[in-house]
Scaffold this motif. Structure first.
Motif, PDB file in Angstrom:
ATOM      1  N   GLU A 257       0.831  -1.197   0.000  1.00 29.91           N
ATOM      2  CA  GLU A 257       0.000   0.000   0.000  1.00 29.91           C
ATOM      3  C   GLU A 257       0.869   1.251   0.000  1.00 29.91           C
ATOM      4  N   ILE A 258       0.407   2.264  -0.747  1.00 25.82           N
ATOM      5  CA  ILE A 258       1.162   3.504  -0.911  1.00 25.82           C
ATOM      6  C   ILE A 258       0.325   4.679  -0.410  1.00 25.82           C
ATOM      7  N   LEU A 259       0.984   5.593   0.302  1.00 27.09           N
ATOM      8  CA  LEU A 259       0.382   6.870   0.668  1.00 27.09           C
ATOM      9  C   LEU A 259       1.163   7.959  -0.058  1.00 27.09           C
ATOM     10  N   SER A 260       0.536   8.558  -1.065  1.00 29.42           N
ATOM     11  CA  SER A 260       1.207   9.568  -1.874  1.00 29.42           C
ATOM     12  C   SER A 260       0.687  10.949  -1.499  1.00 29.42           C
ATOM     13  N   ILE A 261       1.583  11.793  -1.003  1.00 27.17           N
ATOM     14  CA  ILE A 261       1.188  13.161  -0.658  1.00 27.17           C
ATOM     15  C   ILE A 261       0.829  13.930  -1.920  1.00 27.17           C
ATOM     16  N   HIS A 262       1.516  13.641  -3.028  1.00 24.80           N
ATOM     17  CA  HIS A 262       1.210  14.320  -4.292  1.00 24.80           C
ATOM     18  C   HIS A 262      -0.210  13.981  -4.752  1.00 24.80           C
ATOM     19  N   GLU A 263      -0.583  12.712  -4.679  1.00 27.41           N
ATOM     20  CA  GLU A 263      -1.940  12.328  -5.080  1.00 27.41           C
ATOM     21  C   GLU A 263      -2.979  12.939  -4.142  1.00 27.41           C
ATOM     22  N   ALA A 264      -2.640  13.023  -2.848  1.00 31.17           N
ATOM     23  CA  ALA A 264      -3.574  13.651  -1.913  1.00 31.17           C
ATOM     24  C   ALA A 264      -3.747  15.131  -2.220  1.00 31.17           C
ATOM     25  N   ALA A 265      -2.651  15.805  -2.599  1.00 32.41           N
ATOM     26  CA  ALA A 265      -2.741  17.227  -2.946  1.00 32.41           C
ATOM     27  C   ALA A 265      -3.588  17.435  -4.195  1.00 32.41           C
ATOM     28  N   VAL A 266      -3.454  16.541  -5.170  1.00 29.58           N
ATOM     29  CA  VAL A 266      -4.278  16.642  -6.383  1.00 29.58           C
ATOM     30  C   VAL A 266      -5.749  16.416  -6.049  1.00 29.58           C
ATOM     31  N   ALA A 267      -6.019  15.443  -5.158  1.00 29.94           N
ATOM     32  CA  ALA A 267      -7.403  15.163  -4.786  1.00 29.94           C
ATOM     33  C   ALA A 267      -8.039  16.331  -4.032  1.00 29.94           C
ATOM     34  N   LEU A 268      -7.219  17.065  -3.269  1.00 26.00           N
ATOM     35  CA  LEU A 268      -7.728  18.200  -2.490  1.00 26.00           C
ATOM     36  C   LEU A 268      -7.691  19.507  -3.273  1.00 26.00           C
ATOM     37  N   LYS A 269      -7.249  19.454  -4.505  1.00 27.19           N
ATOM     38  CA  LYS A 269      -7.186  20.657  -5.329  1.00 27.19           C
ATOM     39  C   LYS A 269      -8.591  21.208  -5.553  1.00 27.19           C
ATOM     40  N   PRO A 270      -8.787  22.507  -5.424  1.00 29.56           N
ATOM     41  CA  PRO A 270     -10.132  23.075  -5.609  1.00 29.56           C
ATOM     42  C   PRO A 270     -10.707  22.704  -6.971  1.00 29.56           C
ATOM     43  N   GLN A 271     -12.002  22.350  -6.969  1.00 22.77           N
ATOM     44  CA  GLN A 271     -12.650  21.977  -8.216  1.00 22.77           C
ATOM     45  C   GLN A 271     -12.970  23.181  -9.089  1.00 22.77           C
ATOM     46  N   VAL A 272     -12.991  24.343  -8.478  1.00 24.35           N
ATOM     47  CA  VAL A 272     -13.292  25.573  -9.220  1.00 24.35           C
ATOM     48  C   VAL A 272     -12.006  26.376  -9.358  1.00 24.35           C
ATOM     49  N   GLN A 273     -11.643  26.721 -10.581  1.00 28.32           N
ATOM     50  CA  GLN A 273     -10.431  27.463 -10.866  1.00 28.32           C
ATOM     51  C   GLN A 273     -10.770  28.829 -11.461  1.00 28.32           C
ATOM     52  N   ALA A 274      -9.783  29.716 -11.423  1.00 24.81           N
ATOM     53  CA  ALA A 274      -9.978  31.037 -12.020  1.00 24.81           C
ATOM     54  C   ALA A 274     -10.299  30.903 -13.507  1.00 24.81           C
ATOM     55  N   GLY A 275     -11.318  31.627 -13.935  1.00 26.12           N
ATOM     56  CA  GLY A 275     -11.743  31.570 -15.328  1.00 26.12           C
ATOM     57  C   GLY A 275     -12.933  30.675 -15.561  1.00 26.12           C
ATOM     58  N   ASP A 276     -13.294  29.839 -14.563  1.00 28.47           N
ATOM     59  CA  ASP A 276     -14.456  28.966 -14.719  1.00 28.47           C
ATOM     60  C   ASP A 276     -15.752  29.781 -14.631  1.00 28.47           C
ATOM     61  N   HIS A 277     -16.772  29.311 -15.311  1.00 34.09           N
ATOM     62  CA  HIS A 277     -18.082  29.970 -15.287  1.00 34.09           C
ATOM     63  C   HIS A 277     -19.009  29.227 -14.336  1.00 34.09           C
ATOM     64  N   LEU A 278     -19.733  29.990 -13.525  1.00 36.67           N
ATOM     65  CA  LEU A 278     -20.693  29.430 -12.574  1.00 36.67           C
ATOM     66  C   LEU A 278     -22.018  30.152 -12.686  1.00 36.67           C
ATOM     67  N   THR A 279     -23.051  29.476 -12.232  1.00 36.68           N
ATOM     68  CA  THR A 279     -24.363  30.113 -12.117  1.00 36.68           C
ATOM     69  C   THR A 279     -24.783  30.033 -10.657  1.00 36.68           C
ATOM     70  N   VAL A 280     -24.910  31.190 -10.017  1.00 37.04           N
ATOM     71  CA  VAL A 280     -25.280  31.241  -8.607  1.00 37.04           C
ATOM     72  C   VAL A 280     -26.454  32.196  -8.436  1.00 37.04           C
ATOM     73  N   THR A 281     -27.189  31.968  -7.368  1.00 42.92           N
ATOM     74  CA  THR A 281     -28.292  32.862  -7.027  1.00 42.92           C
ATOM     75  C   THR A 281     -27.824  33.829  -5.954  1.00 42.92           C
ATOM     76  N   ILE A 282     -27.878  35.121  -6.270  1.00 41.99           N
ATOM     77  CA  ILE A 282     -27.430  36.138  -5.303  1.00 41.99           C
ATOM     78  C   ILE A 282     -28.486  36.228  -4.204  1.00 41.99           C
ATOM     79  N   SER A 283     -28.064  35.947  -2.986  1.00 32.56           N
ATOM     80  CA  SER A 283     -29.021  35.896  -1.879  1.00 32.56           C
ATOM     81  C   SER A 283     -28.943  37.099  -0.950  1.00 32.56           C
ATOM     82  N   LYS A 284     -27.817  37.808  -0.936  1.00 34.17           N
ATOM     83  CA  LYS A 284     -27.683  38.956  -0.038  1.00 34.17           C
ATOM     84  C   LYS A 284     -26.545  39.837  -0.524  1.00 34.17           C
ATOM     85  N   GLY A 285     -26.404  40.969   0.122  1.00 43.76           N
ATOM     86  CA  GLY A 285     -25.324  41.881  -0.212  1.00 43.76           C
ATOM     87  C   GLY A 285     -24.051  41.550   0.533  1.00 43.76           C
TER      88      GLY A 285
END
Length: 342
Positions: A257-285
């Motif tokens: 069995e292997i514990l790879s810190i690199h693979e863990a870092a990739v798995a924890l990488k944010p799914q949303v990156q700069a430049g991505d498009h999202l649709t959200v509902t503005i709920s407050k100021g």
């Protein structure tokens, strides 16, 4: 520790029986039996009262013995055994030569054997490194151990993982990995020397957080460090902590069995990156003027510039930045070109 308490009570019972029989020899039979039973009961109850203290002493002794045994080196065991064998052989030879001396008795033979044993064993232990060929590559099996590869030590992120509590189990540094880091730290190449010194510094940081065990194991028949790591992991039942993808693939083929810190870092990488498009509902100021705040399905806050006028409406935005804070993830965005024009 129930078995230990029962054993202590049995010893107290036997001591009471021995004391009762001693008194019964000078007392009438009926009185001797009663006194023997009374002393047996008193001995058992006394042992019951002393059992918790004896348990504490036994637990401390057991922990000390376990730590001492864990630090034993196969070379040291081989050296001490060899020294004791030599002492016994020399003692037998001397006893055969001196058996005709009138004052030479078994007591002198015992004293000579002890003196020779102390001398030869201590001498062998001081030169334990010379007995490497006699020492079997002994491996201590301990479930949950983690073998550290040199690249993951030099990487340094393992310190933060350990500090955050994400890496459990005993940390084991094989002796050949330690020698590899020492060789790098003494290398004539400046870059390799820096990597080696960084690895040794990371080990000091790890030792400050949790005890490290140096596994004095090696196999000269294996040519590379990766082969030795895989063999040691298979024999000890430990997992390998590494960032080497090739080592990970080969180790998995061997069932390690292997514990790879690199693979863990990739798995924890944010799914949303700069430049991505999202649709959200503005709920407050937001805190700033004209800012709007919305939330993704997982509860992540999205702060959108100039979006307060779209409050209560699904709005298409473009991600500008993704920030990880102590309380969670926060996304900063701006209106999509079409939404802003509208």
């Amino acid at each position: 520790m129930l078995a230990l308490r029962l054993l202590i009570m049995l010893l107290g019972l036997l001591l009471g029986l021995a004391a009762g029989r001693g008194l019964a020899a000078v007392q009438p039979d009926d009185l001797g039996i009663v006194n023997t039973l009374s002393l047996m009961l008193a001995g058992m109850l006394t042992a019951l009262l002393l059992a918790p203290r004896i348990e504490q002493v036994f637990v401390r002794f057991s922990a000390t013995f376990t730590r001492w045994y864990a630090r034993l080196s196969p070379r040291a065991v081989a050296a001490a055994t060899f020294g004791l064998i030599v002492a016994l052989l020399v003692s037998v030879l001397l006893s055969s030569l001196l058996r005709t001396v009138p004052f030479y008795t078994w007591i002198w033979n015992l004293i000579v054997t002890v003196v020779l044993g102390v001398f030869f064993v201590s001498f062998a232990l001081r030169n334990a490194e010379s007995f490497g060929l006699l020492a079997f590559p002994q491996v201590r099996r301990k479930p949950g151990s983690r073998l550290l590869d040199s690249n993951v030590i030099i990487d340094g992120r393992i310190v933060e993982l350990l500090r955050a509590g994400f890496l459990d189990g005993e940390l084991v540094v094989p002796a050949f990995i330690l020698r590899e880091l020492q060789t790098l730290s003494d290398h004539h190449d400046a870059q390799k020397r820096t990597r080696g010194k960084r690895g040794l510094a990371v080990l000091e940081d790890l030792r400050a957080l949790r005890p490290l065990r140096i596994e004095d194991w090696d196999d000269a028949a294996l040519p590379t460090t990766d082969d030795k790591l895989i063999r040691l992991a298979r024999e000890s039942g430990a997992r390998i902590v590494t960032n080497d993808n090739n080592l990970g693939k080969i180790a998995r083929l061997h069932g390690v069995e292997i514990l790879s810190i690199h693979e863990a870092a990739v798995a924890l990488k944010p799914q949303v990156q700069a430049g991505d498009h999202l649709t959200v509902t503005i709920s407050k100021g937001g805190q700033q003027k004209n800012q709007g705040v919305g939330y993704l399905e997982d509860g992540t806050m999205v702060v959108v510039e100039d979006a307060i006028r779209f409050r209560g409406k699904p709005t298409r935005v473009v991600v500008v930045n993704n920030v990880q804070t102590n309380v969670g993830r926060m996304i900063f965005a701006k209106l999509d070109g079409e939404e802003g024009a509208a």
